[in-house]
Design a protein around this motif. Structure first.
Motif, PDB file in Angstrom:
ATOM      1  N   LEU A 250       0.835  -1.208   0.000  1.00 19.55           N
ATOM      2  CA  LEU A 250       0.000   0.000   0.000  1.00 19.55           C
ATOM      3  C   LEU A 250       0.871   1.259   0.000  1.00 19.55           C
ATOM      4  N   LYS A 251       1.894   1.264   0.836  1.00 18.17           N
ATOM      5  CA  LYS A 251       2.767   2.455   0.927  1.00 18.17           C
ATOM      6  C   LYS A 251       3.517   2.676  -0.374  1.00 18.17           C
ATOM      7  N   LYS A 252       3.917   1.552  -0.990  1.00 16.71           N
ATOM      8  CA  LYS A 252       4.700   1.636  -2.224  1.00 16.71           C
ATOM      9  C   LYS A 252       3.834   2.135  -3.391  1.00 16.71           C
ATOM     10  N   GLU A 253       2.625   1.593  -3.502  1.00 17.97           N
ATOM     11  CA  GLU A 253       1.784   1.919  -4.660  1.00 17.97           C
ATOM     12  C   GLU A 253       0.953   3.176  -4.472  1.00 17.97           C
ATOM     13  N   ILE A 254       0.737   3.571  -3.206  1.00 15.25           N
ATOM     14  CA  ILE A 254      -0.092   4.765  -2.967  1.00 15.25           C
ATOM     15  C   ILE A 254       0.698   5.681  -2.011  1.00 15.25           C
ATOM     16  N   PRO A 255       1.778   6.301  -2.497  1.00 20.70           N
ATOM     17  CA  PRO A 255       2.699   7.017  -1.611  1.00 20.70           C
ATOM     18  C   PRO A 255       2.115   8.244  -0.906  1.00 20.70           C
ATOM     19  N   GLY A 256       1.054   8.828  -1.444  1.00 20.59           N
ATOM     20  CA  GLY A 256       0.532  10.064  -0.837  1.00 20.59           C
ATOM     21  C   GLY A 256      -0.322   9.850   0.408  1.00 20.59           C
ATOM     22  N   LYS A 257      -0.598   8.609   0.779  1.00 18.72           N
ATOM     23  CA  LYS A 257      -1.525   8.389   1.900  1.00 18.72           C
ATOM     24  C   LYS A 257      -0.852   7.739   3.109  1.00 18.72           C
ATOM     25  N   VAL A 258      -1.551   7.779   4.235  1.00 19.98           N
ATOM     26  CA  VAL A 258      -1.007   7.198   5.471  1.00 19.98           C
ATOM     27  C   VAL A 258      -1.836   5.957   5.808  1.00 19.98           C
ATOM     28  N   PHE A 259      -1.158   4.832   6.011  1.00 21.35           N
ATOM     29  CA  PHE A 259      -1.855   3.576   6.317  1.00 21.35           C
ATOM     30  C   PHE A 259      -1.556   3.182   7.761  1.00 21.35           C
ATOM     31  N   ILE A 260      -2.631   3.028   8.510  1.00 18.68           N
ATOM     32  CA  ILE A 260      -2.489   2.736   9.938  1.00 18.68           C
ATOM     33  C   ILE A 260      -2.809   1.260  10.143  1.00 18.68           C
ATOM     34  N   PRO A 261      -1.846   0.479  10.661  1.00 16.77           N
ATOM     35  CA  PRO A 261      -2.145  -0.944  10.868  1.00 16.77           C
ATOM     36  C   PRO A 261      -3.187  -1.124  11.963  1.00 16.77           C
ATOM     37  N   GLY A 262      -4.212  -1.921  11.689  1.00 16.70           N
ATOM     38  CA  GLY A 262      -5.225  -2.215  12.712  1.00 16.70           C
ATOM     39  C   GLY A 262      -4.517  -2.911  13.859  1.00 16.70           C
ATOM     40  N   PRO A 263      -4.704  -2.432  15.107  1.00 20.72           N
ATOM     41  CA  PRO A 263      -4.033  -3.098  16.237  1.00 20.72           C
ATOM     42  C   PRO A 263      -4.805  -4.337  16.681  1.00 20.72           C
ATOM     43  N   THR A 264      -4.096  -5.278  17.251  1.00 24.16           N
ATOM     44  CA  THR A 264      -4.755  -6.471  17.790  1.00 24.16           C
ATOM     45  C   THR A 264      -4.991  -6.261  19.284  1.00 24.16           C
ATOM     46  N   GLU A 265      -5.811  -7.115  19.868  1.00 22.39           N
ATOM     47  CA  GLU A 265      -6.196  -6.967  21.270  1.00 22.39           C
ATOM     48  C   GLU A 265      -4.972  -6.897  22.203  1.00 22.39           C
ATOM     49  N   ASN A 266      -3.986  -7.733  21.933  1.00 21.79           N
ATOM     50  CA  ASN A 266      -2.846  -7.820  22.857  1.00 21.79           C
ATOM     51  C   ASN A 266      -1.597  -7.169  22.300  1.00 21.79           C
ATOM     52  N   CYS A 267      -1.780  -6.191  21.418  1.00 19.38           N
ATOM     53  CA  CYS A 267      -0.658  -5.494  20.789  1.00 19.38           C
ATOM     54  C   CYS A 267       0.315  -6.476  20.151  1.00 19.38           C
ATOM     55  N   PHE A 268      -0.227  -7.568  19.723  1.00 22.03           N
ATOM     56  CA  PHE A 268       0.518  -8.619  19.052  1.00 22.03           C
ATOM     57  C   PHE A 268       0.836  -8.075  17.652  1.00 22.03           C
TER      58      PHE A 268
END
Ligand code: 13P
Ligand code: SF4
Length: 316
Positions: A250-268
């Motif tokens: 996503l970062k490589k193909e759409i450089p103008g945007k910010v992608f936030i990884p969905g967090p898991t319950e235990n910060c895994f």
């Protein structure tokens, strides 16, 4: 000429490119592979895109950088080609949840139901061989809609993808109780938490997530469709709820945007341990030594091929 064994400071990626030419090989990689592998692949995509590429390639060798069931699918549709997987232990919790013997016993026990078996591609050749048609997260809705109206459907092995398709199609199905150990780590609480921090960011989630998480998502789709969603969305920040490797593409193909990884319950970490077993070093070694290789008994391969070809035909 390619050096053997240890790489003495030479550029591994350049060596792989040379080996690829020598072997007439193609490198196919899933969206969850480590960045270094995605960067040397001829094609990076979801299970559906990878199946089409595998079926259509005219290379002699396929270096499949993904998990075992993906490389096995490539071999099933390419009996005459050599299919290599950098680490043969790269499995999948969904595939493990449905051993072919268990499915066979279940089908025999419930023979009166005369099941039409739809298998998510995340399963072994043995399970594919017991199925009527295969689907991926990218075409599951279409495949279920095309199932005979007068048959009971048994959907294996992912209960979450199966439940999502039932919601979308209104078609009742019996669901095998498998899950992806990564996608069930995202919870309503963890997603609500990140939404509070980024209130304007839409949430895109994979259908292997639980019902509670899918309810909070603005879009539920396969990894390939996530790329399209993120590209077309007017939002500048997007929360991505799937395996962490997705963010590289996503970062490589759409450089103008910010992608936030969905967090898991235990910060895994949200990384699939199976997908991450493949490394650039192992990919190099595989092409150099032409091993580990996927092999299948021909009768099993043939039985597993029919439902895959049916899927490829139905989802064109
Ligand atoms: P996609 O087909 O959407 O890439 O999903 C494959 C997978 O293994 C998800 O966990
Ligand atoms: Fe299997 Fe889940 Fe890993 Fe995908 S992310 S390969 S479904 S264990």
């Amino acid at each position: 000429m390619v050096s053997s064994g240890v790489n003495f400071g030479l550029d591994l990626a350049a060596e792989i490119a040379e080996l690829k030419r020598e072997r007439n090989a193609v490198i196919l990689a899933h969206n969850y592979q480590v960045p270094e592998i995605q960067d040397i692949a001829d094609y990076v995509g979801d299970s559906l895109g990878l199946s089409y590429r595998a079926a259509e390639t005219d290379a002699d060798v396929i270096l499949f950088c993904g998990v075992h069931f993906m490389a096995e699918t490539a071999k099933i549709v390419n009996p005459g080609k050599r299919v290599l997987l950098p680490d043969l232990d790269a499995g999948c919790s969904l595939s493990e949840s449905c051993p072919p013997e268990k499915l066979q016993a279940y089908l025999e026990e419930h023979a009166d139901k005369n099941y039409y078996v739809i298998a998510y591609i995340n399963c072994s050749a043995g399970v594919k061989a017991l199925s009527d048609v295969i689907c991926t997260s990218g075409n599951a809705e279409k495949i279920v809609r095309s199932a005979p109206a007068d048959r009971n459907i048994l959907f294996v092995p992912d209960q979450n993808l199966g439940a999502w398709v039932m919601e979308r199609t209104g078609r009742k199905m019996y669901l095998w109780q498998g899950t992806c150990y990564i996608h069930v780590e995202f919870t309503a609480r963890s997603i609500n938490g990140i939404r509070e921090r980024y209130p304007d960011a839409p949430v895109v989630a994979h259908p292997e997530c639980t019902y509670a998480v899918r309810l909070l998502a603005d879009e539920v789709c396969s990894t390939e469709k996530m790329v399209t969603f993120c590209r077309e969305s007017p939002a500048r920040e997007i929360i991505v709820v799937t395996e962490a490797g997705m963010l590289h593409r996503l970062k490589k193909e759409i450089p103008g945007k910010v992608f936030i990884p969905g967090p898991t319950e235990n910060c895994f970490c949200g990384e699939c341990r199976f997908m991450k077993m493949n490394t650039l070093e192992k990919a190099h070694e595989a092409l150099l030594k032409m091993t580990p290789e996927i092999t299948l008994p021909e009768p099993l391969r043939k039985r597993a091929e029919a439902p895959i070809l049916r899927m490829l035909e139905l989802s064109r």
